[in-house]
Scaffold this active site. Structure first.
Site, mmCIF file in Angstrom:
data_model
loop_
_atom_site.group_PDB
_atom_site.id
_atom_site.type_symbol
_atom_site.label_atom_id
_atom_site.label_comp_id
_atom_site.label_asym_id
_atom_site.label_seq_id
_atom_site.Cartn_x
_atom_site.Cartn_y
_atom_site.Cartn_z
ATOM 1 N N HIS A 181 0.822 -1.213 0.000
ATOM 2 C CA HIS A 181 0.000 0.000 0.000
ATOM 3 C C HIS A 181 0.857 1.266 0.000
ATOM 4 O O HIS A 181 0.429 2.300 -0.503
ATOM 5 C CB HIS A 181 -0.982 -0.013 1.181
ATOM 6 N N VAL A 227 1.027 4.325 -3.658
ATOM 7 C CA VAL A 227 0.725 5.755 -3.575
ATOM 8 C C VAL A 227 2.042 6.528 -3.515
ATOM 9 O O VAL A 227 2.795 6.398 -2.556
ATOM 10 C CB VAL A 227 -0.134 6.058 -2.316
ATOM 11 N N SER A 263 5.412 7.088 2.568
ATOM 12 C CA SER A 263 4.385 8.100 2.855
ATOM 13 C C SER A 263 3.221 7.500 3.642
ATOM 14 O O SER A 263 2.507 8.212 4.346
ATOM 15 C CB SER A 263 3.886 8.762 1.565
#
Ligand SMILES: *[C@@H]1O[C@H](CO)[C@@H](O)[C@H](O)[C@H]1NC(C)=O
Ligand SMILES: *[C@@H]1O[C@H](CO)[C@@H](O)[C@H](O)[C@H]1NC(C)=O
Length: 203
Positions: free
Chosen positions: A68, A72, A78
């Site tokens: 995940h 992104v 992040s």
């Protein structure tokens, strides 16, 4: 039982190859920290092994955390950032909120590596190594992790909501999302299956 074991190993091996494809970059190198933090990989492996020994369910969670993160803004850690005041970050995204876990494990790895090599190793690299080592501890499955990622400073829930595969996406919308990351339908099935299969096997 045998079938179960072999399937999970196959899934994970292939999964590793895809994560590598997703994260590989001309500037990254497996020897990036070989002079600045000599014992990095052995130490991360040892820390993660200790955590997985205590709780095997962390293995799929760390794998999913890395996946995940990479979807992104690339593999820039992040996903670890807390949401900015008054705004929603990646942690608040539909596919992450109340389902991502393992943050405290990465915090522990970061704390211990900082003590050994202060200010040297990025969180993004520690997350990538931790995901790999959790699979090694879980089922002796491994892949090579090129290092040298920089940490991102931006986190946005809306970006994560549009980049991450939604839990109730259709086949065609999901395939388009994976295609945007350079991944095929086969990659999608294996990536989704690795996380789901492990969770099913564990809970
Ligand atoms: C490297 O780390 C491993 C795992 O923590 C440890 O067993 C080993 O002694 C360390 N080696 C050096 C040279 O510090
Ligand atoms: C782990 O995998 C390697 C490579 O396939 C193999 O040589 C080794 O014996 C395995 N270790 C365990 C504990 O199963």
């Amino acid at each position: 039982m045998m079938y179960t074991k072999m399937s999970s190993q196959w899934l994970l091996w292939t999964f590793g190859a895809f994560l590598l494809a997703l994260t590989v970059d001309a500037q990254l190198s497996t020897t990036f920290y070989s002079s600045s933090c000599r014992n990095l990989t052995a130490r991360v492996d040892e820390i993660i092994r200790g955590h997985i020994r205590r709780d095997r369910t962390l293995a799929p969670s760390l794998l999913r955390l890395h996946f995940h993160d990479c979807f992104v803004r690339g593999c820039d850690a992040s996903v670890l950032l807390n949401s900015p005041r008054g705004a929603q970050g990646e942690k608040d995204a539909i596919g992450n909120k109340d389902s991502l876990r393992g943050f405290e494990i990465i915090d522990d790895v970061k704390t211990k590596i900082e003590a050994m090599c202060p200010g040297v190793v990025s969180c993004a690299d520690l997350l990538a190594l931790s995901a790999r080592d959790s699979m090694r501890a879980f089922g002796n499955i491994t892949w090579s992790v090129p290092l040298g990622r920089r940490d991102g400073t931006v986190t946005s829930a809306s970006e994560a909501n549009s980049d991450l595969p939604p839990p109730f996406g259709t086949f065609s919308s999901l395939s388009a999302i994976f295609r945007r990351k350079g991944l095929t339908v086969k990659d999608m099935v294996i990536l989704s299956g690795a996380c789901l299969f492990l969770r099913e096997a564990l809970y």
